[in-house]
Every structure is written in structure tokens, then in C-alpha cells.
Design a protein around this motif. Sequence first.
Motif, PDB file in Angstrom:
ATOM      1  N   PRO A 268       0.801  -1.560  -0.260  1.00 58.31           N
ATOM      2  CA  PRO A 268       0.155  -0.173   0.077  1.00 58.31           C
ATOM      3  C   PRO A 268       0.855   1.543   0.078  1.00 58.31           C
ATOM      4  CG  PRO A 268      -1.217  -1.311   1.675  1.00 58.31           C
ATOM      5  CD  PRO A 268       0.271  -2.377   1.137  1.00 58.31           C
ATOM      6  N   GLN A 277      -1.262  -6.738  -9.419  1.00 54.14           N
ATOM      7  CA  GLN A 277      -2.319  -6.168  -8.716  1.00 54.14           C
ATOM      8  C   GLN A 277      -0.728  -4.699  -7.967  1.00 54.14           C
ATOM      9  OE1 GLN A 277      -3.416  -8.750  -5.901  1.00 54.14           O
ATOM     10  NE2 GLN A 277      -5.539  -9.379  -6.988  1.00 54.14           N
ATOM     11  N   GLU A 279      -1.895  -1.859  -5.279  1.00 52.04           N
ATOM     12  CA  GLU A 279      -2.398  -1.901  -3.994  1.00 52.04           C
ATOM     13  C   GLU A 279      -2.418   0.253  -4.424  1.00 52.04           C
ATOM     14  OE1 GLU A 279      -3.893  -2.477  -1.051  1.00 52.04           O
ATOM     15  OE2 GLU A 279      -3.345  -5.189  -1.562  1.00 52.04           O
ATOM     16  N   SER A 280      -3.716   0.248  -3.536  1.00 53.25           N
ATOM     17  CA  SER A 280      -4.211   2.517  -2.557  1.00 53.25           C
ATOM     18  C   SER A 280      -2.436   2.556  -3.030  1.00 53.25           C
ATOM     19  CB  SER A 280      -4.340   2.253  -2.064  1.00 53.25           C
ATOM     20  OG  SER A 280      -4.749   3.979  -2.147  1.00 53.25           O
TER      21      SER A 280
END
Length: 303
Positions: A268, A277, A279-280
Motif C-alpha cells: 500500500p 496487482q 494497492e492504493s
Amino acid sequence: MAFKEKLSSTFYYYQWVLQTRKLRQGFPRYKVMPVEKCISEIITGRKSASRFGDGEFRLLFPEHYLEFQENSEELRMKLKEVLAGSLSNHIVCLPEQFCSFRNFDINTKYWWKNFINHYGKRIAPFLDIQRTYGNAFISRFYIGFKDKSESRIKRTVNTLKRIWDEKDILIIEGRYSRLGIGNDLFSNAKSIERIICPEKHAFRVYQDIYEAARFYGEDKLILAALGPTATILCHDLAKAGFWAVDIGHIDIEYMWFLRKATEKTPIPGRHLNETEQQESLDLPEEYAENYIKSILLQIPRSA
């Protein structure tokens, strides 16, 4: 993974190694310092360092580009200049796998042997078998290694932290790299200041980055995490008498260690180009104030 699956994976790997060994014939075993020796050279000799990974080697050839860094003739020329350079205050760092695979897990061995299969003959002309190189894995000390023990990682991290111990450091990084935010990696530094650069295609504004590094980096240790741009920057700064170390990936590797990750996973608040992927990218509120205070300059993207 079940024992049978592990056995199958191991068997497949060694079968593949035998089947592809001819592709690696002729690629020399280069002299690459152990991680600890490379760090010692940086500290005791106050040496700058530029790291070459697979991305930097791919960019030597015009048909290749990276998701976060386009290719150009100028970029290729600068990377070749770094590889050929012989500054007394600068170390060119190669992947440890160009010397030995013994410290790495099967997936990492497979990845680098496959890289050599495809690129070994093309990159060999740029390298010198008589030269002793630094170790590009000074900042990739966790994921990919067989030994992920806490004792080994802490020993390596503590050795790395000696580079910036009680020093004023200037971090030159991409917009979402945020080195040291949310961990104690740079807790022993005397002070931390930052120049924030574009997260993609940073070489477009290379001259702005270089001039800012010279202006703000006087009497400081400069740590650069900016992909191939950092590789070139640390060499050019060394030529100008600065102390600059290409330290990309160090923060992500440390965060993976703290999380006990066994594979590359999103973090993150950090941009990762090595995971599918993401994360924010929002900066956690508890770290925002100190991070923002440390920023001296933000270099805008080029059109």
C-alpha cells in the motif's frame, strides 16, 4: 506447496537447465563482489554505484522498452557509457547471477538463466571479463534468495544502513517510491530530504534531475531510486565529484521482509512495476506530514 509438487518443480528445473545449457555456453562467469564487499567498497571508498538489472540491459537495444521507461538513442548511449566507465570513485554493479547462482531459489535461478539464454551473447560485448564489478543485489536482498532468515536479512540491512549512518541524505525517487516511509530503513540518517521525479519516463527530464541533484546534493549522500535514470545519474554525479548510490528496490525488499512475504506482493502507498496487482497509492495520513516536509522539489513530467 505439497512435497510432490516441489519435487516436480525441482525436477523440471534441472531438466530444463540441461536442455538449454548450450544457449549459455560462451557467456563468461564475471567477477562480481559479494554483497558485503560491495557495501564496504561504497562506505570505505566513498564510492558511487550504478546498478544494472535486466531492464537496463534490455534498454541497450533499440527494439526494447520498459513499461515505465521508453527507449531512446540518448538513453542507450548513456547506459553504454556507464558500463564502459572506469571512474575511481564509481562502481558498476552487475547481477550476482553473472557470477554465481548458489544463493538463490529455483524461480530466481530459472529467471536469470533464461535471461542469459536470450541476451547473454548480446550483452557480453559490453562487459569485461577481467574487471571486478559491484553487486546489483545490494538492494535486492530478500525475495529471490534461498535464505530468507531474519538473522541474515537483518545483518544485511544493518550493513546497508552503515552507508547513511549519521549522514545528511538526499533521496531522488519516483513519485510513488516513498523510500523509508512507514519503516525504519533510514532512521539512523542525520537528515532526509527528497527530490520527487516522474514515476514514468523519468529520463525525459534527465537534465532537470541532474541539475537539481547537483544544486541540492552538495555535501550530502545522494540515494537514487529511479530505474535506468538512476543508473545513469549516479555515474554522472560521480564524474562531478558527488557521492551517489543507485539504491532502487531497497525499500520494497525491506517492506516484503517486514511482512514476511514469500513472493512479490503489492505494498500500500507504493507503486510496483513487478506485480500484476496494485494497492492504493494513497499516502497513509500518519506519514504524510513528515514525508511532505522532506520534499525540496518536485520535477514535473515532460509533455
